[in-house]
Design a protein around this motif. Structure first.
Motif, PDB file in Angstrom:
ATOM      1  N   ARG A  27       0.827  -1.199   0.000  1.00 13.01           N
ATOM      2  CA  ARG A  27       0.000   0.000   0.000  1.00 13.01           C
ATOM      3  C   ARG A  27       0.868   1.258   0.000  1.00 13.01           C
ATOM      4  NH1 ARG A  27      -2.651  -1.456   3.915  1.00 13.01           N
ATOM      5  NH2 ARG A  27      -2.102   0.001   5.597  1.00 13.01           N
ATOM      6  N   VAL A  28       0.334   2.322  -0.617  1.00 11.36           N
ATOM      7  CA  VAL A  28       0.995   3.623  -0.674  1.00 11.36           C
ATOM      8  C   VAL A  28       0.070   4.638  -0.024  1.00 11.36           C
ATOM      9  CG1 VAL A  28       1.860   5.437  -2.199  1.00 11.36           C
ATOM     10  CG2 VAL A  28       2.294   3.046  -2.751  1.00 11.36           C
ATOM     11  N   GLU A  29       0.567   5.354   0.978  1.00 12.72           N
ATOM     12  CA  GLU A  29      -0.275   6.258   1.755  1.00 12.72           C
ATOM     13  C   GLU A  29       0.241   7.689   1.656  1.00 12.72           C
ATOM     14  OE1 GLU A  29      -0.224   4.709   5.693  1.00 12.72           O
ATOM     15  OE2 GLU A  29      -1.389   2.908   5.182  1.00 12.72           O
ATOM     16  N   PHE A  30      -0.608   8.577   1.086  1.00 11.80           N
ATOM     17  CA  PHE A  30      -0.283   9.998   0.978  1.00 11.80           C
ATOM     18  C   PHE A  30      -1.360  10.863   1.628  1.00 11.80           C
ATOM     19  CE2 PHE A  30       2.577   8.603  -2.437  1.00 11.80           C
ATOM     20  CZ  PHE A  30       3.694   9.378  -2.161  1.00 11.80           C
ATOM     21  N   ASP A  31      -2.148  10.309   2.532  1.00  6.91           N
ATOM     22  CA  ASP A  31      -3.197  11.106   3.159  1.00  6.91           C
ATOM     23  C   ASP A  31      -2.590  12.244   3.978  1.00  6.91           C
ATOM     24  OD1 ASP A  31      -2.551   8.459   4.439  1.00  6.91           O
ATOM     25  OD2 ASP A  31      -3.344   9.487   6.199  1.00  6.91           O
ATOM     26  N   HIS A  32      -3.191  13.434   3.816  1.00  5.94           N
ATOM     27  CA  HIS A  32      -2.787  14.661   4.510  1.00  5.94           C
ATOM     28  C   HIS A  32      -1.366  15.128   4.121  1.00  5.94           C
ATOM     29  CE1 HIS A  32      -6.335  14.547   7.125  1.00  5.94           C
ATOM     30  NE2 HIS A  32      -6.135  13.248   7.207  1.00  5.94           N
ATOM     31  N   ALA A  33      -0.808  14.588   3.062  1.00  3.18           N
ATOM     32  CA  ALA A  33       0.487  15.070   2.569  1.00  3.18           C
ATOM     33  C   ALA A  33       0.280  16.302   1.707  1.00  3.18           C
ATOM     34  CB  ALA A  33       1.194  13.978   1.776  1.00  3.18           C
TER      35      ALA A  33
ATOM     36  N   PRO B 189       0.091   1.742  -7.513  1.00  2.00           N
ATOM     37  CA  PRO B 189      -0.610   0.442  -7.402  1.00  2.00           C
ATOM     38  C   PRO B 189      -1.941   0.502  -8.124  1.00  2.00           C
ATOM     39  CG  PRO B 189       0.293   1.101  -5.272  1.00  2.00           C
ATOM     40  CD  PRO B 189       0.464   2.282  -6.190  1.00  2.00           C
ATOM     41  N   ALA B 190      -2.292  -0.603  -8.767  1.00  2.00           N
ATOM     42  CA  ALA B 190      -3.505  -0.628  -9.582  1.00  2.00           C
ATOM     43  C   ALA B 190      -4.721  -1.104  -8.809  1.00  2.00           C
ATOM     44  CB  ALA B 190      -3.289  -1.533 -10.805  1.00  2.00           C
ATOM     45  N   SER B 191      -4.536  -1.791  -7.689  1.00  2.00           N
ATOM     46  CA  SER B 191      -5.662  -2.371  -6.966  1.00  2.00           C
ATOM     47  C   SER B 191      -6.319  -1.334  -6.069  1.00  2.00           C
ATOM     48  CB  SER B 191      -5.192  -3.557  -6.115  1.00  2.00           C
ATOM     49  OG  SER B 191      -4.576  -4.528  -6.931  1.00  2.00           O
ATOM     50  N   SER B 192      -7.637  -1.432  -5.950  1.00  3.16           N
ATOM     51  CA  SER B 192      -8.382  -0.533  -5.072  1.00  3.16           C
ATOM     52  C   SER B 192      -7.970  -0.780  -3.620  1.00  3.16           C
ATOM     53  CB  SER B 192      -9.883  -0.766  -5.235  1.00  3.16           C
ATOM     54  OG  SER B 192     -10.613   0.070  -4.371  1.00  3.16           O
ATOM     55  N   GLY B 193      -7.840   0.307  -2.872  1.00  3.64           N
ATOM     56  CA  GLY B 193      -7.429   0.205  -1.482  1.00  3.64           C
ATOM     57  C   GLY B 193      -5.936   0.188  -1.283  1.00  3.64           C
ATOM     58  N   GLN B 194      -5.145   0.166  -2.354  1.00  6.40           N
ATOM     59  CA  GLN B 194      -3.695   0.141  -2.255  1.00  6.40           C
ATOM     60  C   GLN B 194      -3.091   1.542  -2.223  1.00  6.40           C
ATOM     61  OE1 GLN B 194      -3.205  -2.917  -1.100  1.00  6.40           O
ATOM     62  NE2 GLN B 194      -1.404  -3.211  -2.377  1.00  6.40           N
ATOM     63  N   VAL B 195      -3.922   2.560  -2.447  1.00  6.71           N
ATOM     64  CA  VAL B 195      -3.458   3.950  -2.407  1.00  6.71           C
ATOM     65  C   VAL B 195      -4.435   4.740  -1.554  1.00  6.71           C
ATOM     66  CG1 VAL B 195      -2.873   6.006  -3.748  1.00  6.71           C
ATOM     67  CG2 VAL B 195      -2.501   3.738  -4.726  1.00  6.71           C
ATOM     68  N   THR B 196      -3.927   5.566  -0.628  1.00  6.54           N
ATOM     69  CA  THR B 196      -4.786   6.462   0.147  1.00  6.54           C
ATOM     70  C   THR B 196      -4.353   7.898  -0.147  1.00  6.54           C
ATOM     71  OG1 THR B 196      -3.330   6.295   2.069  1.00  6.54           O
ATOM     72  CG2 THR B 196      -5.183   4.785   1.967  1.00  6.54           C
ATOM     73  N   LEU B 197      -5.339   8.734  -0.531  1.00  4.27           N
ATOM     74  CA  LEU B 197      -5.052  10.098  -0.986  1.00  4.27           C
ATOM     75  C   LEU B 197      -5.906  11.140  -0.273  1.00  4.27           C
ATOM     76  CD1 LEU B 197      -4.982   9.328  -4.823  1.00  4.27           C
ATOM     77  CD2 LEU B 197      -3.000   9.678  -3.356  1.00  4.27           C
ATOM     78  N   ASP B 198      -6.570  10.788   0.807  1.00  5.42           N
ATOM     79  CA  ASP B 198      -7.441  11.733   1.489  1.00  5.42           C
ATOM     80  C   ASP B 198      -6.645  12.943   1.977  1.00  5.42           C
ATOM     81  OD1 ASP B 198      -9.781  12.743   2.600  1.00  5.42           O
ATOM     82  OD2 ASP B 198      -9.327  11.840   4.551  1.00  5.42           O
ATOM     83  N   GLN B 199      -7.096  14.151   1.618  1.00  2.36           N
ATOM     84  CA  GLN B 199      -6.458  15.414   1.997  1.00  2.36           C
ATOM     85  C   GLN B 199      -5.035  15.550   1.434  1.00  2.36           C
ATOM     86  OE1 GLN B 199      -8.282  17.764   3.637  1.00  2.36           O
ATOM     87  NE2 GLN B 199      -9.971  16.293   3.521  1.00  2.36           N
ATOM     88  N   PHE B 200      -4.729  14.827   0.372  1.00  2.73           N
ATOM     89  CA  PHE B 200      -3.437  14.979  -0.306  1.00  2.73           C
ATOM     90  C   PHE B 200      -3.531  16.202  -1.209  1.00  2.73           C
ATOM     91  CE2 PHE B 200      -0.665  13.297  -3.964  1.00  2.73           C
ATOM     92  CZ  PHE B 200       0.454  13.918  -3.454  1.00  2.73           C
TER      93      PHE B 200
ATOM     94  N   GLY C 184      -7.456   5.467  -5.094  1.00  2.12           N
ATOM     95  CA  GLY C 184      -6.956   6.061  -3.859  1.00  2.12           C
ATOM     96  C   GLY C 184      -8.024   6.531  -2.905  1.00  2.12           C
ATOM     97  N   THR C 185      -9.291   6.544  -3.342  1.00  2.03           N
ATOM     98  CA  THR C 185     -10.388   6.994  -2.468  1.00  2.03           C
ATOM     99  C   THR C 185     -11.515   5.971  -2.516  1.00  2.03           C
ATOM    100  OG1 THR C 185     -11.297   8.296  -4.303  1.00  2.03           O
ATOM    101  CG2 THR C 185      -9.831   9.440  -2.766  1.00  2.03           C
ATOM    102  N   PRO C 186     -11.347   4.827  -1.883  1.00  5.33           N
ATOM    103  CA  PRO C 186     -12.380   3.787  -1.953  1.00  5.33           C
ATOM    104  C   PRO C 186     -13.698   4.212  -1.318  1.00  5.33           C
ATOM    105  CG  PRO C 186     -10.695   3.234  -0.328  1.00  5.33           C
ATOM    106  CD  PRO C 186     -10.183   4.412  -1.090  1.00  5.33           C
ATOM    107  N   HIS C 187     -13.661   5.246  -0.457  1.00  7.78           N
ATOM    108  CA  HIS C 187     -14.887   5.700   0.196  1.00  7.78           C
ATOM    109  C   HIS C 187     -15.378   7.037  -0.368  1.00  7.78           C
ATOM    110  CE1 HIS C 187     -14.341   2.449   3.032  1.00  7.78           C
ATOM    111  NE2 HIS C 187     -13.118   2.893   3.310  1.00  7.78           N
ATOM    112  N   ALA C 188     -14.954   7.370  -1.542  1.00 11.61           N
ATOM    113  CA  ALA C 188     -15.437   8.559  -2.263  1.00 11.61           C
ATOM    114  C   ALA C 188     -15.240   9.836  -1.471  1.00 11.61           C
ATOM    115  CB  ALA C 188     -16.896   8.378  -2.657  1.00 11.61           C
ATOM    116  N   GLU C 189     -14.048  10.049  -0.919  1.00 10.96           N
ATOM    117  CA  GLU C 189     -13.774  11.304  -0.237  1.00 10.96           C
ATOM    118  C   GLU C 189     -13.737  12.442  -1.249  1.00 10.96           C
ATOM    119  OE1 GLU C 189     -11.851   8.660  -0.133  1.00 10.96           O
ATOM    120  OE2 GLU C 189     -11.445   8.029   1.922  1.00 10.96           O
TER     121      GLU C 189
END
Length: 605
Positions: free
Chosen positions: A396-402, A415-426, A447-452
């Protein structure tokens, strides 16, 4: 001794004779300086000079001592032992105005210099010390002008705790055996620095914890440490200069610089580090480095810890390989410059959470591990530029709040798979990328599986700043489309209606097309309507109605907010009434949808 003659080869001199000559020297001949010289003689019996005040220089070459000379608390002007063999040397508390030279000697016991004061150099070049116990040299609390031990060999440990010296020079020296280490915490070293290069070997650790050094630390082409332990301990040191451990240096254990303050550069280029201790390969947590960390093409086992470090000048790990859970941990680090990991290989993760980079985070060609976890964690990180073009991470790659000013990436690196990238507040201000808007939307969906909404708003602002208004509208439409899917069924239907009719306000051409289609269909239908023999619908009032016009009638039905006088003049029946109701409802729905979408489109996200 009076005329400068010396004891010659094969002589045997009793120790008490030497003592007598040194304590009660005969007057020198005219023009001569008094001194004691001996060459190739055996010193038999005890040589006890403890607490003696010896004013004449002493030079002994190729001599053999039967017993350990005793120099405790003695005071001498200068002493030279060259090529001598001694059972040991006891000089605790000794004071020498000049140099103490033990050049090319062999000590079969401990060299005890605890609390000694040597105004000049302690010369141990090419000397061999083979103690019967674990201690080879004990100079705790000593004050020494300089320590020169090039080419020496010791089979035991060194104790230099709280020692003060102008410099330590251990090039080509070897400290081996079961108890091989240098214990020198709280040492004070002048601008001569600490040198252990050119084949230096130490079978254990070198501990300079909380020491103060006015010069550099150099380990070029050195081998030190023991597997599973710390090879170099520099916790809390205050170093004015560089720490240089390349090229070809091998550390069998960790390098621990936690809490150190280093005014120069930490240079570990091409260094090899194996079998680290619990601290990992290199620990610089809470360390301040003014000249940067350079570790290009190094080969390390275990993690590198830069937690809360303050580094001016950047961190360069290009081409470096970190094996055996080799992670780079820079949580909360502050780096004035770039963090350059191009073409590096990490078997573990990269963790730069909450790090502040005033330069770039450069990941071109880098490779990360952690296939079953997090490969890259950058939550809360800030940087001038993020160059995200590594080999696609397995985890997983996490860039939330970056936050970065420039995001330079390529689609193949994410990453191509859902849930492997987090981009909330990036957040980012501009894009440099090979990704199309369609690919960027797929990236956001991953990067936004929950539609942020935040990542969509951020991308929209970036596209608008670049003048790509149409692409920005497409992004906002996708955000609203995904948001609608997360709500109840009624909201989903309402969102679908807005999407189909006007594209959530970002495709107004659909509204125009819808109105024209309804208007055309209604006009065709009502053009066939008849009222008896007359064309058109029957009027409500026979004497008060406009001329029949199916186009104007349909237009009046579709536009509910303005009356043209046609919709209230005619009385539809049967299928005509049904079609009229459809047009009225469609008009209201269309107007309401357009109004809602227009308000949304005109309101900045």
């Amino acid at each position: 001794m009076r005329d400068g003659e010396c004891f010659e080869d094969d002589a045997t001199v009793r120790g008490r004779v030497i003592r007598h000559l040194l304590l009660s020297p005969p007057p020198p001949a005219d023009g001569r300086m008094p001194q004691l010289r001996a060459r190739g003689v055996r010193i038999s019996g005890e040589l006890d000079l403890s607490c003696a005040d010896i004013t004449v220089p002493v030079r002994m070459q190729d001599c053999v001592f039967d017993t350990t000379p005793a120099l405790q608390h003695a005071r001498l002007s200068r002493i030279q032992l060259v090529g001598c063999a001694l059972p040991g040397l006891s000089a605790e508390g000794m004071a020498i105005d000049g140099d103490m030279r033990l050049h090319s000697c062999h000590l079969a016991g401990e060299l005890n210099l605890v609390g000694a004061k040597i105004g000049g150099v302690l010369d141990l070049r090419f000397t061999k010390i083979t103690p019967t116990g674990r201690i080879a040299i004990d100079a705790e609390n000593a004050d020494i002008g300089g320590i020169e031990a090039r080419g020496s060999r010791c089979e035991g440990c060194w104790y230099l705790n709280s020692t003060t010296t102008g410099g330590v020079f251990l090039d080509e020296a070897q400290i081996l055996g079961e108890h091989a280490f240098i214990q020198a915490p709280q040492m004070t070293i002048g601008n001569g620095g600490f040198y252990a290069r050119n084949g230096f070997r130490c079978g254990g650790s070198i501990n300079l914890a909380y020491s103060t050094l006015g010069g550099p630390i150099a380990f070029g082409n050195a081998t030190l440490g023991k597997a599973g332990d710390r090879a170099f301990i520099g916790i809390g040191i205050r170093l004015t200069g560089d720490l240089h451990a390349s090229p070809g240096s091998v550390f069998e254990g960790s390098i621990d610089l936690a809490g150190a303050e280093i005014s120069g550069t930490v240079n570990l280029n091409e260094a090899h580090l194996t079998s680290p201790g619990a601290e990992g390969a290199v620990r610089l947590s809470r360390t301040t480095v003014q000249g940067g960390l350079v570790m290009r093409s190094a080969r390390l086992s275990g993690p590198v810890d830069l937690t809360m470090a303050r580094i001016t000048g950047g961190v360069d790990l290009t081409g470096t390989e970190l094996h055996d859970h080799g992670s780079l941990i820079a949580v909360g680090a502050s780096i004035t410059g770039d963090l350059d990991l191009r073409n590096s290989t990490l078997s573990g993760r990269l963790n730069v959470s909450s790090a502040v980079l005033q330069g770039d985070l450069r990941l071109g060609g880098a490779a990360f591990g952690q296939a079953d976890g997090v490969s890259l964690r950058a939550s809360g990180m800030s940087a001038r530029r993020l160059e995200f073009s590594p080999t696609r991470p397995p985890g997983r790659v996490e860039f939330d709040h970056a936050a970065v000013a420039v995001l330079a990436d390529r689609q193949a690196s994410w990453p191509a798979s859902s849930g492997q990238v987090t981009l909330d507040q990036f957040t980012y201000q501009s894009l440099v990328s090979d990704m199309s808007v369609r690919e960027r939307l797929a990236w956001l969906a991953t990067g936004t599986p929950h539609a942020e909404p935040g990542p969509y708003n951020q991308l929209t602002a970036c596209l608008r700043a670049a003048g790509l208004e149409r692409e920005a509208g497409r992004v906002l439409r996708e955000k609203l489309r995904r948001t609608a899917r997360t709500r109840g069924r009624i909201w989903q239907l309402w969102g679908l209606l807005q999407d189909l009719t006007v594209g959530y306000g970002y495709q107004p051409g659909r509204a125009v097309a819808g109105v024209l289609c309804l208007l055309l269909a209604g006009t065709l239908f009502f053009s066939r309507a008849t009222c008896g023999p007359a064309a058109g619908l029957c009027p409500i009032k026979a004497d008060e109605h406009p001329a029949w016009d199916p186009f104007m009638y349909c237009l009046d039905l579709l536009v509910p907010l303005i009356s043209l006088g046609h919709d209230t003049a005619w009385d539809p029946t049967g299928w005509s009434k049904t079609v009229a109701l459809v047009l009225i409802v469609a008009g209201w729905v269309l107007v309401t949808t357009v109004a809602a979408a227009a308000a949304r489109a005109l309101t900045p996200p």
